[in-house]
Design a protein around this motif. Structure first.
Motif, mmCIF file in Angstrom:
data_model
loop_
_atom_site.group_PDB
_atom_site.id
_atom_site.type_symbol
_atom_site.label_atom_id
_atom_site.label_comp_id
_atom_site.label_asym_id
_atom_site.label_seq_id
_atom_site.Cartn_x
_atom_site.Cartn_y
_atom_site.Cartn_z
ATOM 1 N N VAL A 1 2.233 -2.607 -6.237
ATOM 2 C CA VAL A 1 1.308 -1.699 -5.579
ATOM 3 C C VAL A 1 -0.162 -2.151 -5.586
ATOM 4 O O VAL A 1 -0.281 -2.437 -6.947
ATOM 5 C CB VAL A 1 1.410 -0.059 -6.061
ATOM 6 C CG1 VAL A 1 0.242 0.767 -5.458
ATOM 7 C CG2 VAL A 1 2.723 0.515 -5.710
ATOM 8 N N THR B 1 1.050 -1.212 -0.043
ATOM 9 C CA THR B 1 0.355 -0.107 -0.023
ATOM 10 C C THR B 1 0.874 1.404 0.040
ATOM 11 O O THR B 1 1.597 1.498 1.016
ATOM 12 C CB THR B 1 -0.811 -0.166 1.415
ATOM 13 O OG1 THR B 1 -2.022 -0.934 1.158
ATOM 14 C CG2 THR B 1 -1.756 1.206 1.371
ATOM 15 N N VAL C 1 -3.373 2.537 -2.686
ATOM 16 C CA VAL C 1 -2.582 3.784 -2.515
ATOM 17 C C VAL C 1 -3.440 4.753 -1.629
ATOM 18 O O VAL C 1 -4.618 4.808 -1.620
ATOM 19 C CB VAL C 1 -2.572 4.513 -3.979
ATOM 20 C CG1 VAL C 1 -1.836 5.779 -3.802
ATOM 21 C CG2 VAL C 1 -2.018 3.506 -5.113
#
Length: 254
Positions: free
Chosen positions: A183, A162, A186
């Motif tokens: 990822v 994250t 976010v």
């Protein structure tokens, strides 16, 4: 990609009020922060009775959970009780149709081998339940520099990130860009260069939202851009205004 709002944006309100507030700001997706030192759901409670947490969430507004953000605080992960609690959080995630669980990393200075062992066990549990475990990038944690965050993802099967770019202000773009393939969530706000500028008004900091979205698009990212303007007493701005402003900005980039 889609835009969600973290319950941490309204962490000092009761959970039900925070969820209503998020819905009133015209979000339809929410990241649920389950924090031991927080005022909403706590891991020690959810881990013992996930069904009660599920029912409490279902009584609120019709928001779609985008992810769980877990902060157990300082606990002994060798304790079987903690393993059981994490297992129950995975069950809650599945009941809520959530695919990504964000966990805080160990404090900075923790031996990397110990953190790799801990995350390997947690990631294995998550994968067995069909979930993605993502470790949060934070200045105060072992993920305080991009190189270590990258190494953790390379060493721990199934581990993702994250990405919170506020914690990497000051690093070169080339150092952070290597992380984007890992990822799966976010967290976003605006952040300046100074030590007292972790949260500033949108547009006054150094976070390049368009660049982040473009890099995620290149990798086929399909998950959340989570507005995470923390509910802190030292904020020198109207937090609700900035939350709304960031939602509108991110939506123009999608």
């Amino acid at each position: 990609m889609f835009v969600a709002c973290s319950t941490l944006c309204f962490a000092n309100e009761p959970l039900e009020a925070a969820l209503r507030h998020i819905a009133e700001l015209e979000f339809d997706k929410v990241e649920l922060a389950i924090v031991e030192e927080g005022q909403h759901l706590r891991p020690s409670e959810v881990g013992e009775d996930p069904e009660a947490a599920y029912l409490r969430l279902r009584r609120g507004p019709a928001l779609i959970p985008s992810a769980l953000h877990l902060d157990f605080g300082p606990v002994d992960w060798a304790d079987p009780v903690q393993k059981k609690r994490f297992d129950n959080h995975c069950r809650l995630a599945k009941a809520l149709s959530v695919a990504v669980i964000t966990m805080t990393a160990a404090p900075a200075g923790t031996p990397l081998e110990r953190e790799i062992a801990r995350l390997t066990a947690l990631s294995s549990t998550a994968m067995r339940e069909g979930l993605v475990l993502a470790i949060l990038t934070q200045r105060e944690a072992v993920t305080c520099d991009p190189a270590t965050a990258l190494k953790l993802c390379q060493e721990v099967p199934g581990l993702s990130l994250t990405l919170d770019p506020s914690h990497y202000v000051g690093f070169k773009d080339s150092e952070v860009d290597h992380l984007f393939p890992y990822v799966q969530n976010v967290h976003l706000r605006d952040t300046g260069k100074g030590p007292d500028e972790f949260q500033v008004r949108i547009g006054q900091g150094r976070i390049e939202y368009a660049r982040i979205v473009n890099l995620l698009n290149r990798g086929g990212y399909k998950r959340s851009l989570t507005v995470s303007i923390l509910d802190r007493p030292d904020n020198a701005f109207d937090r609700e205004v900035e939350v709304r402003k960031l939602r509108l900005l991110l939506e123009t980039l999608l």
